[in-house]
Design a protein around this motif. Sequence first.
Motif, PDB file in Angstrom:
ATOM      1  N   GLU A   1       0.833  -1.207   0.000  1.00  0.00           N
ATOM      2  CA  GLU A   1       0.000   0.000   0.000  1.00  0.00           C
ATOM      3  C   GLU A   1       0.865   1.254   0.000  1.00  0.00           C
ATOM      4  O   GLU A   1       0.620   2.202  -0.762  1.00  0.00           O
ATOM      5  N   LEU A   2       1.902   1.264   0.814  1.00  0.00           N
ATOM      6  CA  LEU A   2       2.803   2.416   0.905  1.00  0.00           C
ATOM      7  C   LEU A   2       3.527   2.657  -0.411  1.00  0.00           C
ATOM      8  O   LEU A   2       3.551   3.779  -0.933  1.00  0.00           O
ATOM      9  N   VAL A   3       4.105   1.609  -0.983  1.00  0.00           N
ATOM     10  CA  VAL A   3       4.881   1.764  -2.218  1.00  0.00           C
ATOM     11  C   VAL A   3       3.987   2.187  -3.371  1.00  0.00           C
ATOM     12  O   VAL A   3       4.327   3.097  -4.138  1.00  0.00           O
ATOM     13  N   ALA A   4       2.816   1.572  -3.505  1.00  0.00           N
ATOM     14  CA  ALA A   4       1.908   1.938  -4.595  1.00  0.00           C
ATOM     15  C   ALA A   4       1.429   3.375  -4.451  1.00  0.00           C
ATOM     16  O   ALA A   4       1.368   4.127  -5.439  1.00  0.00           O
ATOM     17  N   TYR A   5       1.112   3.794  -3.227  1.00  0.00           N
ATOM     18  CA  TYR A   5       0.642   5.157  -2.989  1.00  0.00           C
ATOM     19  C   TYR A   5       1.709   6.176  -3.369  1.00  0.00           C
ATOM     20  O   TYR A   5       1.447   7.138  -4.081  1.00  0.00           O
ATOM     21  N   TYR A   6       2.933   5.954  -2.892  1.00  0.00           N
ATOM     22  CA  TYR A   6       3.993   6.915  -3.184  1.00  0.00           C
ATOM     23  C   TYR A   6       4.384   6.914  -4.648  1.00  0.00           C
ATOM     24  O   TYR A   6       4.700   7.968  -5.201  1.00  0.00           O
ATOM     25  N   LEU A   7       4.365   5.756  -5.298  1.00  0.00           N
ATOM     26  CA  LEU A   7       4.671   5.735  -6.731  1.00  0.00           C
ATOM     27  C   LEU A   7       3.645   6.521  -7.532  1.00  0.00           C
ATOM     28  O   LEU A   7       3.997   7.317  -8.402  1.00  0.00           O
ATOM     29  N   LEU A   8       2.369   6.288  -7.232  1.00  0.00           N
ATOM     30  CA  LEU A   8       1.326   6.939  -8.013  1.00  0.00           C
ATOM     31  C   LEU A   8       1.200   8.421  -7.690  1.00  0.00           C
ATOM     32  O   LEU A   8       1.178   9.259  -8.598  1.00  0.00           O
ATOM     33  N   PHE A   9       1.141   8.761  -6.416  1.00  0.00           N
ATOM     34  CA  PHE A   9       0.815  10.134  -6.056  1.00  0.00           C
ATOM     35  C   PHE A   9       2.015  11.045  -5.868  1.00  0.00           C
ATOM     36  O   PHE A   9       1.858  12.263  -5.874  1.00  0.00           O
TER      37      PHE A   9
END
Length: 160
Positions: free
Chosen positions: A29-37
């Motif tokens: 969740e953390l990695v996907a959030y930071y990559l996208l946003f």
Amino acid sequence: MTEPVGCFGWALLPSRRFADFRGRSRRTELVAYYLLFWVIGPLVLFALFLTRLMADIVGWLFLLAMLCPAPALAVRRLHDTGRSGRWLLLLVPGLILDLWRDFVPAAVPDPDAFELLIALSELAGLGLLILLLWKDDPEPNRYGPNPRFDPPEPEDQALA
């Protein structure tokens, strides 16, 4: 709550739990959030708004919109590693120094010493990033069950 599907689903999960500082969150969740946003999002914004002024304005609005989900996710991620959310306070000195440098540049006493303080605060931020990416506690801890192994109860059963 069902498990998100794909990187985009994981990236949107913190936005749905934007003010929830309790519980735990997975590293995915953390990695996907930071990559996208925080990586792809600003690049897309800058590509859509070709003028620097428009990109800055939209960027500030974007930053304000992400002001609550990002710390909430970081606190939940620290909980997943068995640490308190107070570890986020490592970022406060760096934020104060950055704001001081950006908005009151004439009041910077010694620029070289000031840059050294900022570099030290960035090291603290790097340490926090390492803690955020740390391996989770496989067992339930004081912040709740492991979200990787113990899916949360559906909301309708949790209220009963």
